[in-house]
Every structure is written in C-alpha cells, then in structure tokens.
Design an enzyme around this catalytic site. Structure first.
Site, PDB file in Angstrom:
ATOM      1  N   SER A 269       0.875  -1.440  -0.107  1.00 13.94           N
ATOM      2  CA  SER A 269       0.154  -0.151   0.274  1.00 13.94           C
ATOM      3  C   SER A 269       0.917   1.305  -0.003  1.00 13.94           C
ATOM      4  O   SER A 269       0.773   2.635  -0.810  1.00 13.94           O
ATOM      5  CB  SER A 269      -0.820  -0.168   0.901  1.00 13.94           C
ATOM      6  OG  SER A 269       0.035  -0.417   2.115  1.00 13.94           O
ATOM      7  N   HIS A 299      -1.664  -8.009   2.043  1.00 11.98           N
ATOM      8  CA  HIS A 299      -1.722  -7.514   2.882  1.00 11.98           C
ATOM      9  C   HIS A 299      -2.866  -7.493   3.840  1.00 11.98           C
ATOM     10  O   HIS A 299      -2.812  -7.515   4.295  1.00 11.98           O
ATOM     11  CB  HIS A 299      -1.668  -6.538   0.832  1.00 11.98           C
ATOM     12  CG  HIS A 299      -0.822  -5.258   2.062  1.00 11.98           C
ATOM     13  ND1 HIS A 299       0.096  -4.759   3.303  1.00 11.98           N
ATOM     14  CD2 HIS A 299      -0.763  -3.705   1.831  1.00 11.98           C
ATOM     15  CE1 HIS A 299       0.130  -3.810   3.553  1.00 11.98           C
ATOM     16  NE2 HIS A 299      -0.366  -3.502   3.058  1.00 11.98           N
ATOM     17  N   HIS A 345       6.225 -12.943   9.212  1.00 10.45           N
ATOM     18  CA  HIS A 345       6.655 -11.201   8.773  1.00 10.45           C
ATOM     19  C   HIS A 345       8.146 -11.373   7.676  1.00 10.45           C
ATOM     20  O   HIS A 345       8.801 -12.325   7.641  1.00 10.45           O
ATOM     21  CB  HIS A 345       7.027  -9.630   9.298  1.00 10.45           C
ATOM     22  CG  HIS A 345       6.969  -9.027   9.505  1.00 10.45           C
ATOM     23  ND1 HIS A 345       7.617  -7.661   8.629  1.00 10.45           N
ATOM     24  CD2 HIS A 345       5.599  -7.662   8.535  1.00 10.45           C
ATOM     25  CE1 HIS A 345       6.945  -7.158   8.299  1.00 10.45           C
ATOM     26  NE2 HIS A 345       5.612  -7.009   8.715  1.00 10.45           N
ATOM     27  N   ARG A 354       3.676  -3.857  17.442  1.00  8.61           N
ATOM     28  CA  ARG A 354       2.336  -3.145  17.454  1.00  8.61           C
ATOM     29  C   ARG A 354       1.500  -4.489  17.453  1.00  8.61           C
ATOM     30  O   ARG A 354       0.309  -4.512  18.399  1.00  8.61           O
ATOM     31  CB  ARG A 354       2.125  -3.171  15.789  1.00  8.61           C
ATOM     32  CG  ARG A 354       2.739  -2.309  15.107  1.00  8.61           C
ATOM     33  CD  ARG A 354       2.794  -2.622  13.310  1.00  8.61           C
ATOM     34  NE  ARG A 354       2.797  -3.578  12.914  1.00  8.61           N
ATOM     35  CZ  ARG A 354       2.798  -3.493  11.457  1.00  8.61           C
ATOM     36  NH1 ARG A 354       2.074  -2.533  10.635  1.00  8.61           N
ATOM     37  NH2 ARG A 354       3.123  -4.822  11.096  1.00  8.61           N
ATOM     38  N   ASP A 400      -0.854  -8.337  12.733  1.00  6.70           N
ATOM     39  CA  ASP A 400      -2.404  -8.838  11.922  1.00  6.70           C
ATOM     40  C   ASP A 400      -3.173 -10.073  13.362  1.00  6.70           C
ATOM     41  O   ASP A 400      -4.266 -10.174  13.444  1.00  6.70           O
ATOM     42  CB  ASP A 400      -2.258  -9.649  10.808  1.00  6.70           C
ATOM     43  CG  ASP A 400      -2.208  -8.510  10.239  1.00  6.70           C
ATOM     44  OD1 ASP A 400      -2.498  -7.123   9.786  1.00  6.70           O
ATOM     45  OD2 ASP A 400      -1.478  -8.921   8.720  1.00  6.70           O
TER      46      ASP A 400
END
Length: 463
Positions: A269, A299, A345, A354, A400
């Site tokens: 993105s 994504h 990742h 995160r 995620d």
C-alpha cells in the site's frame, strides 16, 4: 440545470470552503506553517546527503531479489518510518512505546492521538496539545464529503466489498483536487507541496465519513450522525461507526490508527501510493491505488484470515481448550499445507511491537475475553511449533495476529470491514510521504526490469 449537475456544483462549492486556510487562530504555528518552515532546510539536507553519499554503493542486488518480489532491495526513500528486523518500526526515530509516552492524548485518555502521530510523521517533532487540538478541529471542518460521493456510496449494492466501495469514493474525491487544479493553472514545481498538503488534509479528514457511510449502508441502517467539531478524529470515527459511547472502543481506535499508520515504504500500500504519486497524480488517486493494494489477502486482509482461523479453531476444539488441543490443531493446520495466519513477517525477526502494544491494551481492558485468551495461548505455543517444523525464519506474531480479536470484543464483528479501518490508518503515512515527495521534488519512479532470457545472457559464461 439537471439534478445531478446541481449536486456536483453544490459539492464543489462545499469543497472550496473546506480548502480555506487559517480558520483557527493560535499562538503556535499550524502544521502547514511549521512544514513550510522545515522544507527549505530539508531540501539542503537532501542535497548534502546526495553530494556526500550519492555515488556510494548501498548493497548488492542479486537475481533472487528480482524473482522474489524485490524483497529487501534498498530502493526507496521514505521519511516517516523505518522498519528494523530486530527492533521493529520507528516513527521518525521513535518506537511505539515512546510514541505512547510522548504524543499528546485526549483528555482522560491513555493512548496517543493519531493527529499527533501525523504531526510527527510530517515534521519529526512532538506537537503540543494546542497544536493537536487545532488539527482535530481542522479535520472536523474539512470532513464533509461531496453529495455526489454520498450518492455513489448509497447506490453501491451491499454485496460490493467495503474496500471496493472505499476505493471508489476516494477516487471520486479527485473531482475537487486542489493539486490537480493548481497543476492545470501552472503552479511552480517549488509550490507543488502546498496544494498536495491541502488535498492530503482533506483526504484524511473525509475518510471517517466515507468509512462510516460504508459501514452503515452495508451493516446498519444507513443513517449517519454528524461530525462533532469538539471531538478528536478517532472519537468521531467511532461515533460514525456507532461505537462513540464506548470509551474502550474509542481508545482502541486511537491506538489502532496510530500503530497501523505507517510501516516504511516497501509494503504494497505504501509503495503503491508513492509510485502513483510520482506520476504527479493527486493524493486522492494515489491513495485509491494504495487501497487497491491493501485489499489483497497478502496485505490488509491478513487480520481477517487470522480471525477466521481462530473461529474455526474454537468451533473444532471449543473455548478454554487445553494447550495440547491447541497444539494438535496447529499441527493439523501445518500438515494440511496451510500457514498459521498472523505469524511471520517479511522483514521482522522478532515479535511485532504493534502486536505487543495490542496485547498490553487487551491485558488492561479485556483480560478475561475468551478470544483474547486464545490469542495469548497461541502466542505461547505457536513459535516453538513453527521452529520445530522449520516453517518460518520468524516464528513470532505480527500485527494481524491480534487486531481482529480486539475489534470483535467491542462488537465490531464484520470482518469484511476490518481492512477499511486499516485503510483509514494507512492514509496517514502515505499522505505524509506524498507531501514530502512534492516538497523535495521526487522524480517519476522508473526502475529497470529484465526478462528471464536477458538474465541468462548476462550471466552466460560466468561462474
């Protein structure tokens, strides 16, 4: 005049009102004023870096990187954040815990305000509470979307994916682009950043109304409350989604938008927005392209896949299952040729900071939630299994692995909408970089490509 034409004309007039600068008086510089002060020095800084280091090698390029999606290939300048494989993301040099500590918060809140994070991404500076309040008010004043964009969204069938609707609406905002108009009027290259800033501010400001309208049309009654000019960005977004009275959800949105805002420039993105913007497409068109990349399952849809996997596990082994039952289910996933979603990742080689921030939020606000308990149980089990199976260089959880469980706890259970929230967040990083690209005169991106036969010829006869 026909009704649609009148609607477009009214929308254009309202948009021009939103572009009006200097609507709030303050003893401190606004974000645009501060940015104008910083740009000349940064231009000189870039010149100095290129003069001193411009001809130096910055790492080898191997054929596998060409075939492997350019993974790890140093090829972009991205000012807002840098991702370190061992340390995680830093926003303008500051870690997520440092941002949580230093950035201004809402009165009574504990999480940083996304407005403050955007200020940091653009300037590298921690804003004052007054500056953040002014930015909140500015975005609220710019938040109305043109009537014809409302009509586009209202005419979308509820079966059209929310991300498709999101991209449509953002693309349509190009109708009132300040940059497109300035470019047509012959604005100097040195001034490109000004209308780009205005478009970027309008883009970010209008996203809650777009996201709220999509959510209410697809999952609710279609009726939208008004933006409150005295509330912060996240509070208004929560209200538009129907969760504004839930203080916990509002705090979650503040954290969510902050940690999802930027993740350096190489992800799909971010890179797409920079690439399209390099053609001098306005921020609306550039960010719409970003959204189309974010919509992919590799994504932005990843958190949805995590939640589906968790729900399937719960239906199979039940809530409060034993560690052995969870281990058995994880092994069955791997032996079935599937991955454990939310783990591993492309860059990170440790637990995603995160993820950690979301885990700490959950421990504080929802420690007894069954789905959170399962997420924590998996966190203690999966890395060892992945290492044993040899399935991942990084067996640790990423962002995620957690976000879906938090949103579900507060009642936002519509997984198809989750990527829209990711998109609202990602606008902060993409917009900040677009502004700096225009300020620094970044060129059109045009990397060199090769065919497989050309690669073979290059290395023919070499050892």
């Amino acid at each position: 005049m026909a009704a649609p034409a009148r609607s477009i004309l009214r929308a254009s007039r309202s948009a021009r009102v939103a572009f009006a600068p200097g609507r709030f008086s303050s003893s401190q510089p606004t974000l645009k004023e501060r940015l104008a002060q910083l740009i000349p020095a940064e231009i000189e800084n870039v010149k100095a870096i290129r003069a001193e280091h411009g001809k130096k090698a910055f790492g080898p390029v191997v054929v596998d990187q060409l075939y492997g999606g350019m993974r790890g290939l140093p090829a972009l300048i991205w000012e807002g954040s840098v991702l370190d494989a061992e340390e995680g993301i830093r926003f303008r040099g500051k870690t997520i815990p440092e941002c949580q500590e230093l950035l201004p918060r809402a009165p009574g809140g504990a999480e940083p305000l996304p407005e403050a994070l955007f200020w940091l991404l653009l300037t590298g500076e921690i804003p004052t509470q007054e500056q953040v309040t002014g930015l909140s008010k500015d975005w609220a004043a710019r938040s109305a979307i043109p009537e014809f964009v409302e009509e586009i969204l209202d005419r979308c069938p509820p079966t059209l994916h929310p991300m498709s609707q999101f991209s449509l609406a953002v693309t349509a905002l190009n109708h009132n682009s300040a940059f497109a108009k300035a470019y047509q009027d012959g604005v100097s290259k040195k001034e490109y950043w000004g209308p780009t800033f205005e478009d970027s501010m309008d883009l970010i400001a209008k996203l809650p109304n777009i996201a709220g309208r999509i959510y209410r049309n697809v999952f609710g009654d279609g009726k939208l409350p008004a933006i409150d000019p005295d509330k912060d960005y996240s509070h208004n977004l929560a209200t538009l989604l129907g969760f504004g009275d839930n203080a916990g959800f509002v705090e979650l949105l503040r954290l969510y938008i902050t940690i999802h805002s930027d993740h350096e420039g190489g992800n799909v993105s971010a890179h797409t927005g920079k690439l399209v913007g390099s053609a001098l497409s306005d921020p609306f068109l550039a960010f719409a392209a970003s959204l189309n990349g974010l919509a992919g399952p590799l994504h932005g849809l990843a958190n949805q896949e995590v939640l589906l996997w968790l729900r399937k596990m719960q239906s199979k082994i039940g809530e409060n299952a034993s560690d052995e039952a969870v281990k058995e289910y994880v092994w069955s996933t791997l032996k079935g040729g599937q991955v454990v979603p939310g783990y591993g990742h492309a860059v990170l080689r440790k637990t995603d900071p995160r993820y950690t921030a979301q885990r700490e939020f959950a421990l504080k606000h929802l420690p007894d939630d069954p789905l959170f308990k399962l997420v924590g149980q998996i966190y203690n089990i999966v890395p060892d299994i992945l290492l044993e199976a040899g399935k991942a260089k990084n067996p640790w959880p990423n962002v995620d692995a957690h976000s879906g469980a938090l949103l579900t706890h507060y009642g936002l259970t519509q997984m198809q909408f989750y990527t829209v929230l990711f998109g609202v967040s990602r606008a902060f990083g993409v917009a900040a970089q677009l502004i700096w690209d225009r300020a620094l005169g970044a060129p059109l991106e045009r990397p060199k490509s090769y065919s497989s036969s050309a690669i073979q010829k290059i290395f023919q006869g070499r050892t």
